[in-house]
Scaffold this motif. Structure first.
Motif, PDB file in Angstrom:
ATOM      1  N   SER A  16      66.924  70.300 -56.401  1.00 19.02           N
ATOM      2  CA  SER A  16      66.044  70.296 -55.232  1.00 19.02           C
ATOM      3  C   SER A  16      64.749  71.073 -55.451  1.00 19.02           C
ATOM      4  O   SER A  16      63.853  71.014 -54.613  1.00 19.02           O
ATOM      5  N   LYS A  17      64.651  71.806 -56.568  1.00 19.41           N
ATOM      6  CA  LYS A  17      63.439  72.601 -56.792  1.00 19.41           C
ATOM      7  C   LYS A  17      63.336  72.970 -58.266  1.00 19.41           C
ATOM      8  O   LYS A  17      64.264  72.761 -59.052  1.00 19.41           O
ATOM      9  N   LEU A  21      64.217  69.857 -60.124  1.00 17.72           N
ATOM     10  CA  LEU A  21      63.446  68.829 -59.431  1.00 17.72           C
ATOM     11  C   LEU A  21      62.502  68.122 -60.398  1.00 17.72           C
ATOM     12  O   LEU A  21      62.334  66.899 -60.332  1.00 17.72           O
ATOM     13  N   LEU A  44      66.859  69.602 -50.053  1.00 18.11           N
ATOM     14  CA  LEU A  44      67.318  68.306 -50.562  1.00 18.11           C
ATOM     15  C   LEU A  44      66.523  67.163 -49.943  1.00 18.11           C
ATOM     16  O   LEU A  44      66.123  66.223 -50.640  1.00 18.11           O
ATOM     17  N   ALA A  47      63.215  67.025 -51.546  1.00 16.36           N
ATOM     18  CA  ALA A  47      63.332  66.512 -52.911  1.00 16.36           C
ATOM     19  C   ALA A  47      63.493  64.992 -52.910  1.00 16.36           C
ATOM     20  O   ALA A  47      62.892  64.295 -53.743  1.00 16.36           O
ATOM     21  N   GLY A  61      70.324  63.065 -51.757  1.00 18.65           N
ATOM     22  CA  GLY A  61      70.521  64.505 -51.878  1.00 18.65           C
ATOM     23  C   GLY A  61      71.878  64.887 -51.319  1.00 18.65           C
ATOM     24  O   GLY A  61      72.189  64.564 -50.159  1.00 18.65           O
ATOM     25  N   SER A  63      74.575  67.875 -50.434  1.00 18.89           N
ATOM     26  CA  SER A  63      74.713  69.308 -50.200  1.00 18.89           C
ATOM     27  C   SER A  63      75.997  69.806 -50.847  1.00 18.89           C
ATOM     28  O   SER A  63      77.103  69.455 -50.424  1.00 18.89           O
TER      29      SER A  63
END
Length: 267
Positions: A16-17, A21, A44, A47, A61, A63
């Motif tokens: 997500s980063k 990412l 998420l 992203a 995405g 979790s």
């Protein structure tokens, strides 16, 4: 160069980063279907927007708490229900850090849960899907520090060294299945979180934590571990190498530990 990723199914943990990412975005641009796993729903969702724009309209995405075995299993169950097979698993999760005398047993266990066991659990959960695919690759992200020790990150480095060893061993045990397994060791990489965490510290020395050259100046001054190129790296520079190793185009590299650190004095 055609990496053979069009239509391939890929999972990026920690996607997500940061470097995760950047890797996911590069996979998406190559035409892969991409699922990213992280804890924060908002991160998420952001992203997924990036990945859709990059070329993966069905990006998803999930979790997942990478410190929790049941959460990891549930995340990969979702992938299995969605795709049934998996071509590329890229594991980018990193734990926290601290000096030896500052860390409790619980902190050591938490560090290994994220730094090592999250990969073990993710790969274990993904293996049936990887074996079901026509071709499959696993790439883990370890760290430059496993060969250049730093007392400030003793537990982090220990967990990443264990991850590198697991990766090398898996390359041997999974070779018979045609699954190629490699480890990427990033050097100092300027991500958004890196800049945010260190901007005050570098500013005190008149340096900019978002400037790769300033970052390496600070690294050299405080840790005496400069790199040959004289600057820190960028997430996309990790992504390009990782994406190749995770692609169908990589047909013969397995069991490798690849340093992506701007040049250093270790092999």
């Amino acid at each position: 160069m055609d990496l053979g990723l069009a239509g391939a199914a890929a999972v990026v943990t920690g996607g997500s980063k940061g470097m995760g990412l950047a890797i996911a975005e590069t996979l998406a641009a190559e035409g892969a279907r991409v699922a990213v796993m992280a804890r924060s729903r908002s991160a998420l969702d952001a992203a997924v927007e990036v990945l859709c724009a990059a070329g993966a309209p069905d990006a998803v995405g999930l979790s997942v708490d990478m410190s929790d075995a049941e959460s990891i299993a549930a995340g990969f169950d979702s992938v299995a229900q969605r795709w049934g097979e998996l071509n590329s698993l890229i594991h980018t999760i990193g734990p926290g850090d601290g000096y030896f005398e500052e860390m409790s047993d619980d902190q050591w266990e938490e560090t290994f849960a994220l730094g090592t066991m999250s990969a073990v659990r993710s790969i274990r959960a993904a293996l049936p899907m990887l074996r079901a695919a026509r071709w499959a690759r696993i790439v883990t992200l370890s760290a430059h520090s496993i060969q250049r020790q730093n007392p400030r990150i003793v537990a982090y480095t220990a967990s990443k060294a264990a991850l590198s060893s697991v990766t090398k061993n898996l390359s041997k045990s999974l070779a018979k299945d045609g699954i190629l397994v490699n480890c990427v060791c990033p050097g100092t990489i300027v991500t958004a979180s890196f800049t945010e965490n260190l901007k005050g510290i570098l500013a005190a020395d008149g340096l900019n934590a978002s400037d790769p050259k300033d970052v390496m100046t600070w690294i050299d001054k405080n840790f005496h571990q400069p790199c040959d190129l004289g600057r820190a790296g960028l997430p996309e520079e990790i992504a390009s190498v990782t994406t190749y190793l995770a692609s169908k185009r990589n047909g013969y590299v397995t069991g490798a530990t690849v340093n992506v650190d701007g040049g250093s004095d270790f092999v």
